[in-house]
Design an enzyme around this catalytic site. Structure first.
Site, PDB file in Angstrom:
ATOM      1  N   HIS A 208      14.860 -37.501  -9.045  1.00 22.92           N
ATOM      2  CA  HIS A 208      14.446 -37.591  -7.643  1.00 22.92           C
ATOM      3  C   HIS A 208      13.008 -37.141  -7.448  1.00 22.92           C
ATOM      4  O   HIS A 208      12.631 -36.737  -6.351  1.00 22.92           O
ATOM      5  CB  HIS A 208      15.417 -36.796  -6.761  1.00 22.92           C
TER       6      HIS A 208
ATOM      7  N   LYS B 151       5.008  -4.008  -6.996  1.00 19.27           N
ATOM      8  CA  LYS B 151       6.424  -3.830  -7.326  1.00 19.27           C
ATOM      9  C   LYS B 151       7.283  -3.844  -6.070  1.00 19.27           C
ATOM     10  O   LYS B 151       8.399  -4.317  -6.080  1.00 19.27           O
ATOM     11  CB  LYS B 151       6.592  -2.508  -8.074  1.00 19.27           C
TER      12      LYS B 151
ATOM     13  N   CYS C 147       0.827  -1.199   0.000  1.00 17.70           N
ATOM     14  CA  CYS C 147       0.000   0.000   0.000  1.00 17.70           C
ATOM     15  C   CYS C 147       0.869   1.261   0.000  1.00 17.70           C
ATOM     16  O   CYS C 147       1.965   1.271   0.558  1.00 17.70           O
ATOM     17  CB  CYS C 147      -0.932   0.090   1.201  1.00 17.70           C
TER      18      CYS C 147
ATOM     19  N   GLU D  23       4.717 -15.158 -12.758  1.00 24.55           N
ATOM     20  CA  GLU D  23       4.324 -13.794 -12.385  1.00 24.55           C
ATOM     21  C   GLU D  23       3.404 -13.138 -13.401  1.00 24.55           C
ATOM     22  O   GLU D  23       2.416 -12.530 -13.039  1.00 24.55           O
ATOM     23  CB  GLU D  23       5.579 -12.895 -12.285  1.00 24.55           C
TER      24      GLU D  23
ATOM     25  N   ARG E  27       3.301   0.140  -5.205  1.00 25.94           N
ATOM     26  CA  ARG E  27       3.141  -0.537  -3.916  1.00 25.94           C
ATOM     27  C   ARG E  27       1.822  -1.298  -3.819  1.00 25.94           C
ATOM     28  O   ARG E  27       1.553  -1.949  -2.812  1.00 25.94           O
ATOM     29  CB  ARG E  27       3.201   0.492  -2.780  1.00 25.94           C
TER      30      ARG E  27
ATOM     31  N   TRP F 168      -2.911  -2.676  -1.611  1.00 27.63           N
ATOM     32  CA  TRP F 168      -2.585  -4.055  -1.945  1.00 27.63           C
ATOM     33  C   TRP F 168      -3.194  -4.861  -0.819  1.00 27.63           C
ATOM     34  O   TRP F 168      -2.764  -4.768   0.332  1.00 27.63           O
ATOM     35  CB  TRP F 168      -1.070  -4.249  -2.000  1.00 27.63           C
TER      36      TRP F 168
ATOM     37  N   ASN G  65      -0.672   1.574   5.939  1.00 32.32           N
ATOM     38  CA  ASN G  65       0.192   0.665   5.176  1.00 32.32           C
ATOM     39  C   ASN G  65       0.784  -0.296   6.185  1.00 32.32           C
ATOM     40  O   ASN G  65       1.343   0.136   7.186  1.00 32.32           O
ATOM     41  CB  ASN G  65       1.289   1.501   4.485  1.00 32.32           C
ATOM     42  N   GLY G  66       0.639  -1.606   5.954  1.00 31.03           N
ATOM     43  CA  GLY G  66       1.202  -2.571   6.892  1.00 31.03           C
ATOM     44  C   GLY G  66       0.128  -3.487   7.428  1.00 31.03           C
ATOM     45  O   GLY G  66      -0.942  -3.626   6.841  1.00 31.03           O
TER      46      GLY G  66
ATOM     47  N   GLU H 255      14.636 -18.176 -12.091  1.00 29.95           N
ATOM     48  CA  GLU H 255      14.199 -16.835 -12.478  1.00 29.95           C
ATOM     49  C   GLU H 255      13.238 -16.915 -13.674  1.00 29.95           C
ATOM     50  O   GLU H 255      12.219 -16.217 -13.712  1.00 29.95           O
ATOM     51  CB  GLU H 255      15.444 -15.984 -12.803  1.00 29.95           C
TER      52      GLU H 255
ATOM     53  N   LYS I 157       9.351 -15.671 -13.697  1.00 34.03           N
ATOM     54  CA  LYS I 157       8.825 -14.698 -14.674  1.00 34.03           C
ATOM     55  C   LYS I 157       7.548 -15.234 -15.317  1.00 34.03           C
ATOM     56  O   LYS I 157       6.571 -14.513 -15.474  1.00 34.03           O
ATOM     57  CB  LYS I 157       9.841 -14.405 -15.794  1.00 34.03           C
TER      58      LYS I 157
HETATM   59  C1  F1P Z   1      11.766  -8.409  -4.740  1.00 34.19           C
HETATM   60  C2  F1P Z   1      10.601  -8.875  -5.628  1.00 34.19           C
HETATM   61  C3  F1P Z   1      10.950  -8.766  -7.124  1.00 34.19           C
HETATM   62  C4  F1P Z   1       9.749  -9.152  -7.978  1.00 34.19           C
HETATM   63  C5  F1P Z   1       8.533  -8.288  -7.622  1.00 34.19           C
HETATM   64  C6  F1P Z   1       8.259  -8.335  -6.142  1.00 34.19           C
HETATM   65  O1  F1P Z   1      11.929  -7.053  -4.890  1.00 34.19           O
HETATM   66  O2  F1P Z   1      10.316 -10.195  -5.293  1.00 34.19           O
HETATM   67  O3  F1P Z   1      12.028  -9.575  -7.418  1.00 34.19           O
HETATM   68  O4  F1P Z   1      10.033  -9.006  -9.359  1.00 34.19           O
HETATM   69  O5  F1P Z   1       8.763  -6.969  -8.044  1.00 34.19           O
HETATM   70  O6  F1P Z   1       9.456  -8.051  -5.367  1.00 34.19           O
HETATM   71  P1  F1P Z   1      13.254  -6.243  -4.523  1.00 34.19           P
HETATM   72  O7  F1P Z   1      13.551  -6.499  -3.083  1.00 34.19           O
HETATM   73  O8  F1P Z   1      14.331  -6.700  -5.429  1.00 34.19           O
HETATM   74  O9  F1P Z   1      12.845  -4.822  -4.770  1.00 34.19           O
END
Ligand code: F1P
Length: 611
Positions: free
Chosen positions: A507, A606, A2, A491, A27, A75, A99-100, A484, A488
């Site tokens: 295994h 993000k 948030c 996600e 956020r 969020w 937020n939190g 990774e 991707k």
């Molecule tokens: C870590 C992370 C990213 C992912 C997404 C959520 O973020 O898991 O790798 O792509 O954006 O957060 P950070 O600590 O590297 O900012």
């Protein structure tokens, strides 16, 4: 997660709040809301499900104005993303954005219900609004600040909140218990937000709050009381952050733009550190020299893609610098007892520098005996940067797409330079260093070559659109890249994907192999290639289609059941960086064909600012 933003001014603030929210949308973006009070004491209140643009459209339609107020982009943690659960939350005249997480929200909710409060939402935030309201009613002559002082000890968790009494415009009270908050000082007006970028359109004069701070803010005054209850002054800091009003340019999505920006992002990260045939990290200063000379062990802590970068770096530190290194997910590290050895350095990796678990891990490391901390980060002025002993910035430029791309590859480049820097102190030879330096210098060109084959990868993506699962395989330093790649795909295209170290196939995961399970293999020409070929045969003979990313001169031939995707040759040491790129493109194209919201995938944000 948030994002919150508040303002106390003598002019209309709704556009300031909305622009703040747009900049905080990384956020969270499942709903947004705003409450402003105008100079006549009239309250304007709106909430909308969806992104900030939905709220902004409604604000224009209803012609809302106000001089004091707060706004929020959510969020969801407690309660679905509905309008009822969107912030601000109100209890009569008390308004709160948050937020939190309030961990003890359930007992508090029950006890407030017993006291006669009705809840309109499923959120933990509404508990705060009613609690403040209750405390207000208990001591009618108290100020809002005094009331909040009474409420705080009853709240458990990591949070930041803004509170106002709608009947008294011109005053905002803020509390931070671990969640980030920064004050922006204007002329005859003051602002507050979860991140300085939200405030930059109105001021660069900032005060960063610390854990436990309680603030009373009016147009002309800012009073800060610290955790111990003392009125204190915190330093004013002039922000030097360049907020790039990132426009997508010719690209359809930020993620696409960021994938294609990687050659430049890498050049920017490398160029000024590769000087006169040497890797130069003098930016770390003499303090680093003292610290590094004591390093005997390294612990890397991170989340998500950054954790994968940490896994590659762990191998590099052990192989090239001879330094024992382990890597751990931050949310695990912070909740277990780990043994801290003598000369133990913690390295935190985070694109955003605001990931709650990574920050908590850094803070914990200061209490349990690590000799120091180094952060690799992409965001200037972020909490991780401010709180670490040493910092190496990636120069990726602003990353907006939720799925990290250029943030990840530039992290790897910085980590490899750090490995050389520390390796030198441990006897790394000049020739090893210059091989790495040359390989790094070549990398942007090679990545350009990969990007120029995007049409082939777009065609390949068609094969994945109707799949429900995918398996990614790699060995050695390609195993974290397989992880990774799988992340991707999950996600942004919502296809379930798993990564395995190819040697682990027998295994268990081999049981999953059939014609509906595409298998993506990362197969650069290295010492493990022969072993990997055996793993490939095991899969092929069981009917899966294989997609093999391999050196263009490797001995793979496209065949029934095998598609080869040739990649340019690079030195083995930098191949994890190069091989990450076609996997980014693959997931991008799969999500594009599936019509997904690539930059803001469902349920994600993000910056993960809650644990
Ligand atoms: C870590 C992370 C990213 C992912 C997404 C959520 O973020 O898991 O790798 O792509 O954006 O957060 P950070 O600590 O590297 O900012």
């Amino acid at each position: 997660m948030c994002g919150i933003v508040g303002a106390v001014a003598q002019r209309n603030i709704e556009e300031i709040l909305l622009e703040g929210l747009r900049r905080l949308e990384y956020r969270g973006y499942d709903s947004a809301g705003l409450l402003v009070v105008n100079s006549k004491g009239h309250v304007n209140y709106l909430r909308r499900v969806g992104k900030v643009k939905e709220l902004a459209a409604a604000v224009t339609q209803y012609n809302m104005h106000g001089i004091t107020g707060m706004a929020h982009t959510r969020w969801a943690t407690h309660g679905e993303p509905t309008e009822k659960n969107a912030h601000p939350h109100i209890s009569d005249y008390i308004t709160v954005v948050h937020n939190g997480i309030i961990e003890n929200h359930e007992p508090l909710r029950n006890s407030l219900i017993e006291r006669g409060y009705c809840f309109n939402s499923q959120t933990d935030t509404e508990v705060i609004a009613h609690l403040v309201n209750w405390e207000y009613k208990q001591c009618k002559d108290s100020t809002l600040l005094e009331v909040i002082k009474k409420a705080i000890p009853q709240l458990r968790g990591t949070y930041s909140i803004l509170v106002m009494d709608n009947r008294i415009p011109g005053i905002l009270v803020a509390v931070t218990s671990g969640g980030p908050l920064v004050i922006g000082i204007g002329i005859g007006e003051n602002f507050i937000a979860s991140d300085q970028v939200a405030l930059l359109p109105v001021t660069r004069n900032l005060i960063f709050l610390e854990e436990g701070d309680l603030v009373e803010m009016t147009c002309h005054n800012i009073n800060i009381v610290n955790k111990a209850g003392h009125l204190i002054k915190r330093p004013h800091i002039e922000s030097n952050i360049q907020y790039e009003a990132c426009d997508k340019g010719k690209y359809r999505f930020y993620m696409q733009k960021e994938i294609y920006e990687q050659p430049v992002a890498l050049k920017n990260t490398l160029e000024w550190r590769l000087v006169q045939g040497q890797i130069n990290l003098n930016e770390l200063g003499s303090q680093a020299y003292d610290l590094f000379s004591k390093v005997q062990h390294i612990k890397i802590v991170a989340c998500g893609s950054s954790y994968h970068a940490g896994m590659v770096a762990r191998n590099w530190f052990e192989e090239l610098a001879d330094i024992p290194c382990d890597v751990e997910i931050a949310s695990e590290f912070r909740y277990r007892k780990s043994v801290v050895r003598s000369g133990h350095l913690i390295i935190t990796l985070s694109q955003s520098g605001e990931t709650a678990d990574t920050l908590a891990a850094l803070r914990l490391s200061k209490k349990i005996g690590f000799i120091g901390s180094l952060a690799v980060c992409n965001v200037q002025g972020s909490s991780l940067v401010r709180e670490s002993d040493l910092v190496l910035m990636t120069k990726a430029g602003t990353e907006i797409g939720v799925a990290s791309t250029k943030g990840f590859t530039t992290q790897l480049a910085v980590l490899l330079m750090l490995v050389v820097h520390l390796g030198r102190l441990n006897g790394m030879t000049k020739s090893v260093e210059s091989n790495i330096l040359n390989a790094l210098q070549e990398l942007p060109k090679r990545i350009e070559q990969v990007l120029s084959t995007d049409k082939n990868i777009a065609m390949l993506a068609e094969d994945f659109v109707y799949k429900y699962n995918a398996l990614f395989l790699g060995r050695g330093n390609q195993y974290p890249i397989a992880m990774e790649g799988a992340l991707k795909l999950k996600e942004i295209s919502y296809i379930h994907a798993e990564a395995y170290s190819a040697g682990e196939l027998k295994h268990g995961p081999l049981a999953l192999i059939d014609i509906d399970m595409p298998v993506i293999v990362l197969a650069p020409n290295n010492a493990l290639l022969e072993k990997l070929k055996s793993n490939i045969e095991e899969v092929r003979s069981r009917g899966s289609h294989l997609y093999i990313f391999a050196d263009q001169d490797a001995s793979f031939i496209s065949n029934k059941g095998i598609t080869i995707i040739p990649l340019p040759y690079v030195e083995e040491i930098v191949s994890p960086i190069l091989y990450a790129v076609p996997l980014q493109l693959l997931s991008y194209y799969v999500a594009l064909i599936k019509g997904k919201d690539i930059d803001q995938p469902r349920n994600l944000a993000k910056s993960v600012t809650v644990e």
